[in-house]
Enzyme design. Structure first.
Site, PDB file in Angstrom:
ATOM      1  N   ARG A  73       0.806  -1.411  -0.108  1.00  0.00           N
ATOM      2  CA  ARG A  73       0.248   0.187   0.189  1.00  0.00           C
ATOM      3  C   ARG A  73       0.756   0.889   0.053  1.00  0.00           C
ATOM      4  O   ARG A  73       1.329   1.539   0.583  1.00  0.00           O
ATOM      5  CB  ARG A  73      -0.918   0.005   1.282  1.00  0.00           C
ATOM      6  CG  ARG A  73      -1.681  -1.058   1.104  1.00  0.00           C
ATOM      7  CD  ARG A  73      -2.829  -0.674   2.704  1.00  0.00           C
ATOM      8  NE  ARG A  73      -2.232  -1.223   3.683  1.00  0.00           N
ATOM      9  CZ  ARG A  73      -1.789  -0.074   4.208  1.00  0.00           C
ATOM     10  NH1 ARG A  73      -1.956   1.256   4.049  1.00  0.00           N
ATOM     11  NH2 ARG A  73      -1.645  -0.040   5.747  1.00  0.00           N
ATOM     12  N   HIS A 244     -11.194  -1.678  11.593  1.00  0.00           N
ATOM     13  CA  HIS A 244      -9.772  -2.794  11.757  1.00  0.00           C
ATOM     14  C   HIS A 244      -9.281  -3.862  12.762  1.00  0.00           C
ATOM     15  O   HIS A 244      -8.696  -3.530  13.598  1.00  0.00           O
ATOM     16  CB  HIS A 244      -8.227  -2.060  11.660  1.00  0.00           C
ATOM     17  CG  HIS A 244      -7.340  -2.720  11.098  1.00  0.00           C
ATOM     18  ND1 HIS A 244      -5.664  -1.499  10.377  1.00  0.00           N
ATOM     19  CD2 HIS A 244      -6.478  -2.952  10.029  1.00  0.00           C
ATOM     20  CE1 HIS A 244      -5.485  -2.460  10.162  1.00  0.00           C
ATOM     21  NE2 HIS A 244      -5.925  -3.262   9.791  1.00  0.00           N
ATOM     22  N   SER A 266      -0.187  -3.326  12.359  1.00  0.00           N
ATOM     23  CA  SER A 266       0.963  -4.549  11.709  1.00  0.00           C
ATOM     24  C   SER A 266       1.393  -5.063  12.411  1.00  0.00           C
ATOM     25  O   SER A 266       2.293  -4.310  13.648  1.00  0.00           O
ATOM     26  CB  SER A 266       0.696  -3.803  10.243  1.00  0.00           C
ATOM     27  OG  SER A 266       1.955  -2.846   9.908  1.00  0.00           O
ATOM     28  N   ALA A 267       2.510  -6.005  12.082  1.00  0.00           N
ATOM     29  CA  ALA A 267       3.598  -6.885  13.265  1.00  0.00           C
ATOM     30  C   ALA A 267       3.075  -6.362  14.492  1.00  0.00           C
ATOM     31  O   ALA A 267       3.788  -7.462  15.416  1.00  0.00           O
ATOM     32  CB  ALA A 267       4.716  -6.230  12.596  1.00  0.00           C
ATOM     33  N   CYS A 268       1.526  -7.047  14.500  1.00  0.00           N
ATOM     34  CA  CYS A 268       1.490  -8.074  15.958  1.00  0.00           C
ATOM     35  C   CYS A 268       1.035  -9.104  16.004  1.00  0.00           C
ATOM     36  O   CYS A 268       0.388  -9.378  16.926  1.00  0.00           O
ATOM     37  CB  CYS A 268       0.817  -6.559  16.363  1.00  0.00           C
ATOM     38  SG  CYS A 268       1.470  -4.867  16.842  1.00  0.00           S
ATOM     39  N   LYS A 270      -1.310 -10.347  13.919  1.00  0.00           N
ATOM     40  CA  LYS A 270      -3.285 -10.305  14.719  1.00  0.00           C
ATOM     41  C   LYS A 270      -3.592 -11.518  14.006  1.00  0.00           C
ATOM     42  O   LYS A 270      -5.187 -11.781  14.559  1.00  0.00           O
ATOM     43  CB  LYS A 270      -3.986  -8.996  12.979  1.00  0.00           C
ATOM     44  CG  LYS A 270      -5.194  -8.217  13.198  1.00  0.00           C
ATOM     45  CD  LYS A 270      -5.318  -6.917  12.147  1.00  0.00           C
ATOM     46  CE  LYS A 270      -6.094  -6.631  12.464  1.00  0.00           C
ATOM     47  NZ  LYS A 270      -6.637  -5.547  11.263  1.00  0.00           N
ATOM     48  N   ASN A 272      -2.504 -14.173  13.195  1.00  0.00           N
ATOM     49  CA  ASN A 272      -1.572 -15.427  14.308  1.00  0.00           C
ATOM     50  C   ASN A 272      -3.111 -15.662  15.162  1.00  0.00           C
ATOM     51  O   ASN A 272      -3.731 -16.858  15.115  1.00  0.00           O
ATOM     52  CB  ASN A 272      -0.776 -15.502  14.326  1.00  0.00           C
ATOM     53  CG  ASN A 272       0.551 -15.559  13.790  1.00  0.00           C
ATOM     54  OD1 ASN A 272      -0.033 -15.372  12.505  1.00  0.00           O
ATOM     55  ND2 ASN A 272       1.959 -15.022  14.287  1.00  0.00           N
ATOM     56  N   ASP A 291      -8.965  -9.527   9.511  1.00  0.00           N
ATOM     57  CA  ASP A 291      -8.922  -8.355   9.672  1.00  0.00           C
ATOM     58  C   ASP A 291      -9.615  -7.000   9.505  1.00  0.00           C
ATOM     59  O   ASP A 291      -9.784  -6.186  10.392  1.00  0.00           O
ATOM     60  CB  ASP A 291      -8.027  -8.165   7.821  1.00  0.00           C
ATOM     61  CG  ASP A 291      -7.703  -6.614   7.996  1.00  0.00           C
ATOM     62  OD1 ASP A 291      -6.658  -6.299   8.309  1.00  0.00           O
ATOM     63  OD2 ASP A 291      -7.769  -5.897   7.004  1.00  0.00           O
ATOM     64  N   TYR A 510       2.147 -16.760  21.459  1.00  0.00           N
ATOM     65  CA  TYR A 510       1.498 -17.466  20.035  1.00  0.00           C
ATOM     66  C   TYR A 510       0.200 -18.191  20.929  1.00  0.00           C
ATOM     67  O   TYR A 510      -1.162 -16.813  21.536  1.00  0.00           O
ATOM     68  CB  TYR A 510       1.914 -17.701  19.723  1.00  0.00           C
ATOM     69  CG  TYR A 510       3.544 -17.591  19.017  1.00  0.00           C
ATOM     70  CD1 TYR A 510       3.278 -17.528  17.163  1.00  0.00           C
ATOM     71  CD2 TYR A 510       4.791 -16.987  19.218  1.00  0.00           C
ATOM     72  CE1 TYR A 510       4.016 -16.329  16.546  1.00  0.00           C
ATOM     73  CE2 TYR A 510       5.471 -16.988  18.417  1.00  0.00           C
ATOM     74  CZ  TYR A 510       5.406 -16.021  17.614  1.00  0.00           C
ATOM     75  OH  TYR A 510       6.210 -15.586  16.525  1.00  0.00           O
ATOM     76  N   GLY A 511       0.652 -18.918  21.402  1.00  0.00           N
ATOM     77  CA  GLY A 511      -0.937 -20.619  21.966  1.00  0.00           C
ATOM     78  C   GLY A 511      -0.655 -19.815  23.287  1.00  0.00           C
ATOM     79  O   GLY A 511      -2.470 -20.019  23.528  1.00  0.00           O
ATOM     80  N   ASN A 513      -1.015 -16.610  24.679  1.00  0.00           N
ATOM     81  CA  ASN A 513      -2.374 -15.480  24.588  1.00  0.00           C
ATOM     82  C   ASN A 513      -3.147 -16.354  25.061  1.00  0.00           C
ATOM     83  O   ASN A 513      -3.911 -14.762  25.786  1.00  0.00           O
ATOM     84  CB  ASN A 513      -1.643 -14.916  23.510  1.00  0.00           C
ATOM     85  CG  ASN A 513      -0.768 -13.999  22.491  1.00  0.00           C
ATOM     86  OD1 ASN A 513       0.272 -13.520  24.144  1.00  0.00           O
ATOM     87  ND2 ASN A 513      -0.739 -13.989  21.792  1.00  0.00           N
TER      88      ASN A 513
HETATM   89  O1  O2Y Z   1       0.048  -4.098   1.123  1.00  0.00           O
HETATM   90  C1  O2Y Z   1      -0.641  -4.414   1.268  1.00  0.00           C
HETATM   91  O2  O2Y Z   1      -1.694  -3.963  -0.041  1.00  0.00           O
HETATM   92  C2  O2Y Z   1      -2.043  -5.245   1.768  1.00  0.00           C
HETATM   93  S1  O2Y Z   1      -1.580  -4.210   3.207  1.00  0.00           S
HETATM   94  C3  O2Y Z   1      -2.894  -5.518   4.706  1.00  0.00           C
HETATM   95  C4  O2Y Z   1      -3.382  -6.768   4.093  1.00  0.00           C
HETATM   96  C5  O2Y Z   1      -3.906  -7.708   4.793  1.00  0.00           C
HETATM   97  C6  O2Y Z   1      -4.541  -7.218   5.746  1.00  0.00           C
HETATM   98  N1  O2Y Z   1      -3.969  -5.933   6.571  1.00  0.00           N
HETATM   99  C7  O2Y Z   1      -3.566  -5.025   5.685  1.00  0.00           C
HETATM  100  C8  O2Y Z   1      -2.796  -3.295   6.075  1.00  0.00           C
HETATM  101  O3  O2Y Z   1      -1.911  -2.529   5.591  1.00  0.00           O
HETATM  102  O4  O2Y Z   1      -3.750  -3.868   7.823  1.00  0.00           O
HETATM  103 MN    MN Z   2      -5.260  -5.008   8.311  1.00  0.00          MN
END
Ligand code: O2Y
Ligand code: MN
Length: 601
Positions: A73, A244, A266-268, A270, A272, A291, A510-511, A513
């Protein structure tokens, strides 16, 4: 075009108008069938855009490689074109809608020459659900069509649902690469330069115009553009919530279950968490969504959530049988992979997949790759697109048109200090306060000056609010004012990422949690105990079930400590962040912050 004569006159006229502007070679209305999907896939295999994977290893799976400039994105090319800059607020890129339309119409003029213009009618949410909404995406990318078929419900059944005058969101997308007569297409067409890419939302018109990128959230317009940015505005105007958030179902050994939503940047982990395998005996997690959550009030005054999507668009690197076995099983078949490595036996591989790197593969850019070559095999944002029904732990009711009643909302981020493992809100407004201050420490080397600073990301919606961030938080507060608060979900701030002095994670994650989820469910059910602290209702030592877990009492004490000094610094940082909202900072949040400061001193 002559044959086009849909009974929905507004849709018919719009398709003709767009075809007149974009000048495609032909127009095709997608019926959403399997046959159609297979045909497009084979056409893309023939053209060299897709690689079929080994059917014995990954039946029905395909690999795509994007252009190296088109891999994620693009937030700096994402625009909220509301009538005024004030409505878009300080956290969105704003352009005057008339000016943006003029610029984009110039780009769209003839942009589909030599290409097919596909019309994808799609439903966000189960067709016919009172919580669902319809969109129509026009695109010149067959890759978008096949991905949309997995991620949403598409085709003739949606046109039928629209009837003669049903409401729909107009979503226009072009890769921005017209073909001259006789010109051979490239495998991933997109606009040649970043400043030709536009991901534009027109909130008042409920309209999306995307140009120049073929990737993920920029091109699959049902996801971030519609289900979050435009839906957030619809939700504000209609009195519901477009968030979200993952949605999971948690069932205890006694068979009682609760539905929990969760907002994480992101990178938390979600995805999982949404598919987690609990480690505590007798407990079960099932997935409703990974998501996005749309929540509306039911007749009983509770909030009911649907997952507006029908598939997962997950990050591949790091996904393994250890981190997410259920995702790994979901992507065994009928999955589209983008930008992962291709092994010599026709399977996929990525960093963190949990199996040794093969001696040789073809990397995401189509080059030979060996373990010692010094490059990643997969792009860090490589993705899988997989149908949700293939998830082994999908909840049976995941497509219930009525949605599922939400009992708790988790908010969280990646914080190595200050924020305890779990902290329950004292009331609705305090919960919104916790949502407003959540965020993660900046870790990327790209933003080196700020490493260690907290990027506040209210409800993980910063890139997805279609309007002013202050108004967005006020909407959450107003939801509380309008409803019977006793029926609203309880909000909990969680943090799986606390580190000790040696820089090691204290909590195993992970599990495990599930132990925190268990405490939350016990609290909601009225059986769990907590201590009231200046920051919220927290578990006392012994309140979280750590049976069978190798964790010391001092580590638990650290995870559940209210670190007064750190919180006083946190307050200063929150005050700084709250300045962003200017006079749109909700007074309720300023009050919560002041109360916290007094309670801590
Ligand atoms: O990089 C992309 O275009 C995807 S971004 C994305 C995809 C799935 C779930 N969440 C996200 C996000 O950026 O939150
Ligand atoms: Mn997302």
């Amino acid at each position: 075009m002559a044959e086009l004569n849909l009974k929905h006159k507004e849709l018919d006229a719009w398709i003709k108008e767009i075809a007149g502007m974009c000048k495609p070679e032909s127009v095709y209305i997608c019926d959403g069938s399997q046959h159609e999907y297979d045909r497009f896939m084979w056409e893309m295999v023939e053209s060299g855009a897709a690689v079929p994977l080994n059917p014995e290893k990954r039946p029905g799976c395909y690999l795509f490689r994007s252009h190296p400039s088109d891999v994620a994105r693009v937030e700096n090319r994402t625009f909220i074109a509301s009538k005024t800059k004030e409505e878009a607020g300080p956290t969105n890129n704003w352009i005057d809608p008339d000016e943006l339309k003029t610029t984009m119409k110039n780009l769209y003029n003839g942009c589909m020459k030599g290409r097919i213009m596909y019309v994808i009618p799609f439903s966000m949410g189960p067709i016919g659900s009172p919580i669902s909404k319809i969109g129509v995406e026009i695109t010149d990318s067959p890759y978008v069509v096949v991905n949309m078929r997995i991620m949403t419900r598409i085709g003739t059944k949606v046109i039928d649902e629209l009837g003669e005058n049903g409401e729909f969101v107009k979503c226009l997308h072009s890769v921005g690469k017209p073909l001259a007569p006789g010109e051979k297409d490239v495998s991933w067409p997109c606009a040649p330069s970043i400043d030709q890419k536009y991901i534009s939302q027109f909130p008042e018109e409920r309209m999306i115009w995307s140009y120049g990128s073929g990737y993920g959230g920029n091109a699959l317009l049902g996801k971030k553009c519609f289900a979050l940015r435009i839906a957030a505005v619809q939700a504000r105007d209609e009195g519901w919530l477009a968030e979200h958030m993952l949605i999971l179902k948690l069932t205890g050994p006694d068979g009682n279950f609760k539905y929990v939503c969760g907002a994480f940047p992101s990178a938390c982990g979600k995805t999982n968490l949404a598919m987690m395998e609990p480690t505590i005996p007798g407990w079960k997690v099932e997935t409703v969504g990974d998501d996005i959550s749309w929540m509306k009030f039911g007749k009983d005054g509770r909030l009911y959530a649907i997952n507006p999507e029908a598939g997962f668009f997950g990050v591949a690197p790091g996904t393994s049988m250890q981190s997410n076995p259920n995702a790994m099983k979901t992507i065994q078949k009928n999955t589209i992979f983008t930008n992962v490595g291709l092994t010599d036996d026709g399977d996929v591989w990525w960093e963190g997949i949990g199996t040794p790197a093969p001696d040789h593969l073809i990397d995401w850019e189509g080059n030979d790759w060996t373990p010692d070559c010094g490059r990643n095999a997969a792009h860090p944002n490589a993705r899988f697109t997989a149908p949700a029904y293939q998830c082994p732990v999908i909840a049976p009711e995941w497509e219930d048109p009525a949605g599922v009643p939400v009992s708790a909302i988790l908010v969280g981020g990646r914080r190595k200090t200050t924020i305890p493992l779990v902290n329950g809100s004292l009331n609705w407004n305090h919960g919104i306060f916790l949502g407003s201050i959540m965020g993660s420490e900046i870790t990327t080397a790209a933003i080196t000056d700020n490493v260690g600073q907290v990027r506040r990301d209210p409800f993980a919606m910063l890139p997805f609010m279609g309007y002013h961030a202050g108004d967005y938080l006020q909407h959450w507060l107003n939801i509380g004012k309008k409803s019977d608060m006793s029926k609203l979900p309880r909000i909990y701030y969680v943090n799986w990422f606390r580190k000790n002095a040696e820089g090691k994670f204290i909590w195993p994650g992970y599990g495990e949690n599930s132990r925190v989820l268990k405490w939350i469910v016990e609290r909601i059910s009225g059986t769990g105990s907590a201590v009231t602290t200046p920051i919220g209702n927290m578990p006392g030592i012994g309140d979280i079930d750590i049976s069978g877990l190798d964790i010391s009492e001092s580590d638990m004490a650290e995870l559940l400590k209210v670190d007064k000094e750190a919180w006083l610094l946190e307050i200063e940082s929150i005050k700084e962040n709250y300045k962003t909202y200017g006079d749109k900072l909700p007074k309720e949040l300023a009050e919560e912050l002041a109360k916290l400061e007094i309670a801590l001193k």
